[in-house]
Design an enzyme around this catalytic site. Structure first.
Site, short mmCIF file in Angstrom:
data_model
loop_
_atom_site.label_atom_id
_atom_site.label_comp_id
_atom_site.label_asym_id
_atom_site.label_seq_id
_atom_site.Cartn_x
_atom_site.Cartn_y
_atom_site.Cartn_z
N ARG A 127 -30.99 -23.97 5.87
CA ARG A 127 -30.64 -23.94 4.40
C ARG A 127 -32.00 -23.71 3.77
O ARG A 127 -33.11 -23.34 4.62
CB ARG A 127 -30.37 -25.43 4.03
CG ARG A 127 -31.31 -26.78 4.47
CD ARG A 127 -30.74 -28.03 4.29
NE ARG A 127 -31.50 -29.02 5.06
CZ ARG A 127 -32.39 -29.54 4.45
NH1 ARG A 127 -32.79 -29.57 3.13
NH2 ARG A 127 -33.21 -30.39 5.15
N TYR A 149 -49.29 -33.50 3.38
CA TYR A 149 -48.86 -32.01 3.36
C TYR A 149 -49.88 -30.99 3.09
O TYR A 149 -49.93 -29.80 3.67
CB TYR A 149 -47.77 -31.98 1.95
CG TYR A 149 -46.81 -30.77 2.01
CD1 TYR A 149 -46.04 -30.30 2.94
CD2 TYR A 149 -47.21 -29.92 0.89
CE1 TYR A 149 -45.26 -29.23 2.86
CE2 TYR A 149 -46.26 -28.73 0.74
CZ TYR A 149 -45.38 -28.52 1.56
OH TYR A 149 -44.60 -27.45 1.63
P1 NAP Z 1 -35.81 -27.64 2.95
O1 NAP Z 1 -34.85 -26.97 1.71
O2 NAP Z 1 -36.14 -29.05 2.82
O3 NAP Z 1 -35.27 -27.14 4.21
C1 NAP Z 1 -35.98 -27.35 5.34
C2 NAP Z 1 -35.55 -26.67 6.73
O4 NAP Z 1 -36.40 -27.21 7.86
C3 NAP Z 1 -34.05 -27.27 7.20
O5 NAP Z 1 -33.30 -26.29 7.43
C4 NAP Z 1 -34.55 -28.38 8.00
O6 NAP Z 1 -33.70 -28.65 8.81
C5 NAP Z 1 -35.64 -27.62 8.76
N1 NAP Z 1 -36.50 -28.80 9.62
C6 NAP Z 1 -37.34 -29.67 9.07
N2 NAP Z 1 -37.62 -30.21 10.22
C7 NAP Z 1 -37.33 -29.70 11.32
C8 NAP Z 1 -37.48 -30.07 12.56
N3 NAP Z 1 -38.13 -30.89 13.29
N4 NAP Z 1 -36.83 -28.86 13.40
C9 NAP Z 1 -36.20 -27.96 13.02
N5 NAP Z 1 -35.75 -27.57 11.64
C10 NAP Z 1 -36.33 -28.57 10.75
O7 NAP Z 1 -37.14 -26.80 2.57
P2 NAP Z 1 -37.62 -25.35 1.94
O8 NAP Z 1 -37.90 -25.64 0.46
O9 NAP Z 1 -36.61 -24.28 2.24
O10 NAP Z 1 -38.96 -25.24 2.66
C11 NAP Z 1 -39.01 -24.27 3.59
C12 NAP Z 1 -40.69 -23.96 4.05
O11 NAP Z 1 -41.22 -23.71 2.59
C13 NAP Z 1 -41.19 -25.43 4.49
O12 NAP Z 1 -42.27 -25.01 5.36
C14 NAP Z 1 -42.09 -25.62 3.12
O13 NAP Z 1 -43.13 -26.58 3.38
C15 NAP Z 1 -42.24 -24.48 2.51
N6 NAP Z 1 -42.49 -24.54 0.88
C16 NAP Z 1 -41.44 -24.76 0.09
C17 NAP Z 1 -41.83 -24.91 -0.98
C18 NAP Z 1 -40.60 -25.23 -2.17
O14 NAP Z 1 -41.08 -25.33 -3.41
N7 NAP Z 1 -39.27 -25.55 -1.84
C19 NAP Z 1 -42.99 -24.36 -1.73
C20 NAP Z 1 -43.99 -24.28 -0.65
C21 NAP Z 1 -43.62 -24.00 0.63
P3 NAP Z 1 -32.53 -29.88 8.46
O15 NAP Z 1 -31.39 -29.38 7.85
O16 NAP Z 1 -32.22 -30.28 10.01
O17 NAP Z 1 -33.29 -31.02 7.91
#
Ligand code: NAP
Length: 247
Positions: free
Chosen positions: A15, A155
């Site tokens: 996702r 974080y």
């Molecule tokens: P998200 O919607 O919360 O999705 C996180 C994804 O990581 C999910 O598919 C989750 O799987 C997976 N995940 C978490 N822990 C895991 C584990 N131990 N093993 C395998 N998969 C795992 O987050 P997102 O916003 O897409 O973020 C993706 C990346 O971008 C992250 O590294 C985040 O720090 C970075 N980021 C996001 C933002 C933002 O504003 N959204 C900004 C800066 C950086 P499950 O479905 O199993 O939980």
């Protein structure tokens, strides 16, 4: 965009930003290995969606915080397809609390998920890609790793570590033809930012020069560029994708 290699592994691709990265990389002709942790049905439906659009994808289950599982996941890809040219370390978590209330466990769980797992992924990629003396790795970091944020001591430490670790891997990888880069997204519309209260969201938006949160696809295109041959002379770079919030 041009890609010389064939297979890419995207962690946490079920996702959010990871799913969008998987779709865009498939549209550029790569075979995408969709890593998921908890919801096989979502990973399977992403695979179907990619295949309906003419792409190629497979699903690989592992928890990135389990080193043995991560290594076995990469091994399974090599056994199946003989190569892994690209890795996107995307999976990540938050566990926000003000520092005064943050338990050491709250700190370490985020360091393990975001920093230690990225280290394991980069090291294993370096091993596998060294054999072909070709590869490209992109680590999904965060703006918070560059400028810090209240409630995110854990974080910010994890993502700041990812940034400098990426530069070190880039130096070690360059002699073997392997590039390592990172992107630092700002606020992107995913489940991770969904929980923010409306007034907090509006306050953030008022400070973003582009006056909106970013979309996962806008991060995914930047990842695709850094992975591809189009960025062949770029390594150890931290690319900001944040609407101008931090420059
Ligand atoms: P998200 O919607 O919360 O999705 C996180 C994804 O990581 C999910 O598919 C989750 O799987 C997976 N995940 C978490 N822990 C895991 C584990 N131990 N093993 C395998 N998969 C795992 O987050 P997102 O916003 O897409 O973020 C993706 C990346 O971008 C992250 O590294 C985040 O720090 C970075 N980021 C996001 C933002 C933002 O504003 N959204 C900004 C800066 C950086 P499950 O479905 O199993 O939980």
């Amino acid at each position: 965009m041009k890609f010389s290699g064939k297979n890419v592994l995207v962690t946490g691709a079920s996702r959010g930003i990871g799913a969008e990265i998987a779709k865009i990389l498939a549209s550029y002709g790569l075979k995408v290995w969709i890593n998921y942790r908890s919801k096989p049905e979502i990973a399977d439906s992403l695979k179907e969606e990619i295949e309906k659009s003419g792409g190629v994808a497979s699903v690989v289950h592992f928890d990135i915080t389990n080193e043995n599982e991560f290594i076995a996941g990469i091994k399974a890809i090599i056994e199946s397809d003989g190569e892994l040219s690209y890795l996107v370390n995307n999976a990540g978590i938050t566990n926000d609390k003000l520092a005064l209330r943050m338990k050491t466990n709250d700190f370490m769980s985020v360091i393990n998920a975001n920093l230690t797992s990225t280290f394991v992924g980069c090291r294993e990629a370096l091993k596998v890609m060294s054999k072909k003396r070709f590869g490209s790795v992109v680590n999904v970091s965060s703006i918070v790793g560059e400028r810090g944020n209240a409630g995110q001591v854990n974080y910010s430490a994890s993502k700041g570590g990812v940034n400098t670790m990426t530069k070190s891997f880039a130096i070690e990888g360059s002699a073997r033809g392997i590039r390592f880069n990172a992107i630092t997204p700002g606020f992107i519309e995913t489940d991770m930012t969904k929980e923010l209260k409306e007034e907090i969201k509006e306050n953030y938006i008022s400070n973003i020069p582009l006056k909106r949160f970013g979309q996962p696809s806008e991060v995914a295109e930047a990842v695709a560029f850094l992975l591809s041959d189009s960025s062949s002379y770029i390594t150890g770079e931290i690319l900001r994708v944040n609407g101008g919030l931090y420059t």
